[in-house]
Motif scaffolding. Structure first.
Motif: not given
Length: 318
Positions: A10-19
């Motif tokens: 679970r993550c609260n970021c939407k990083c460009v290098m990781c989905d």
């Protein structure tokens, strides 16, 4: 032995290098503190994710792993400031690395959350005020931030914290396989500036980080690793479901802590196959999780490089 445990996807970021954020691990299926009791005695343990501080039972997890490892370090994006400060206030001996992929516009863009730079900075300074000593920031090097690497190091120096680095890469749990450095000339130039800054430091830790950074340049040029990978033999990765793999890049499960004792997994036939696969792996990764323990156990290799490049040449060379 060292270990890496991803306690959640679970993550609260939407990083460009990781989905990974698109494929969160269901809360009820994630590894429990009781499962982590099966871990062996470790030198170092990295807790990662996803975002570890999303776990509501992170206090209980830390209570377990602090007894298992001599050093525990959490990797975090720093977004959940109040929660992070609350938990770290109860575990100030635990280390933490906050992601900083550049300064405000760059970091916000890469992490996909407007304002994340300022929130991460508030978290960093809050941790300093708590007296957390094992404290640093971490950058994932990419085309987007290569020009900011050396300035980011100077920022870390001003804040009185360490800077760790890694290179943009792919991993099965990122659910992305198109991460790549496009402008190698620009990126290598930025890395060399960072390496030179490390070597100019009076801190021996920074000199060894220069050696590590030199390995990133070698990887970009497709050169063999300076230290052969031994993941699966002296270090391992555990995912949020309790599944063991040699590392967080090779998708080869060889056991599950929810179902078996660690020793049975570690000495089983699948573990032997995992080690054989690592021995002939062609990924050529160069990340601190698979390199740091080798630098410590084979210290003469980085030390010789430091002597040549700091004192004999006075500058870093790949």
């Amino acid at each position: 032995m060292d270990g890496i445990v991803a306690v959640t996807y679970r993550c609260n970021c939407k990083c460009v290098m990781c989905d990974t954020w698109k494929y969160p691990s269901p809360k009820g299926e994630e590894i429990r503190p009781a499962d982590l009791e099966k871990l062996p005695a470790l030198v170092r343990l990295n807790l990662t994710g996803g975002e570890p501080f999303i776990r509501e039972d992170l206090d209980q997890i830390l209570a377990v792993v602090k007894r298992k490892a001599q050093r525990v370090v959490i990797s975090s994006n720093g977004l959940l400031t109040d929660r992070i400060l609350s938990i770290m206030g109860r575990h100030p001996e635990v280390g933490i690395r906050i992601s900083f992929d550049g300064f405000r516009p760059t970091h916000d863009l890469i992490r996909g959350v407007p304002g994340i730079h300022d929130r991460a900075l508030a978290t960093l300074r809050g941790l300093k005020s708590l007296g957390v000593r094992d404290l640093g920031i971490a950058v994932t090097i990419s085309d987007q931030n290569a020009a900011e690497l050396a300035p980011l190091y100077q920022f870390a120096r001003r804040e009185g914290v360490e800077l760790a680095s890694s290179i943009l890469h792919n991993a099965y749990y990122f659910h992305k396989m198109d991460n790549a450095i496009r402008d190698k000339v620009q990126v290598v130039s930025g890395i060399r500036e960072l390496m030179a800054a490390y070597l100019a430091s009076s801190s021996p830790k920074d000199w060894f980080r220069a050696y590590f950074t030199r390995g990133i340049i070698a990887q970009l040029h497709g050169l063999p690793r300076g230290l052969k990978c031994t993941m699966g033999s002296d270090s391992f990765f555990v995912d949020p479901y309790g599944i063991l793999r040699p590392c967080n890049v090779m998708d080869f499960p060889f056991g599950n802590l929810k179902e078996e004792e660690f020793d049975a997994i570690w000495n089983g036939p699948r573990a032997l196959e995992a080690r054989a696969r690592v021995a002939c792996c062609s990924e050529n990764c160069w990340m601190i999780g698979s390199v740091g323990h080798l630098m410590r156990s084979r210290i003469w290799s980085p030390f010789a490089w430091i002597v040549r490049n700091k004192w004999l040449k006075g500058r870093g060379e790949a």
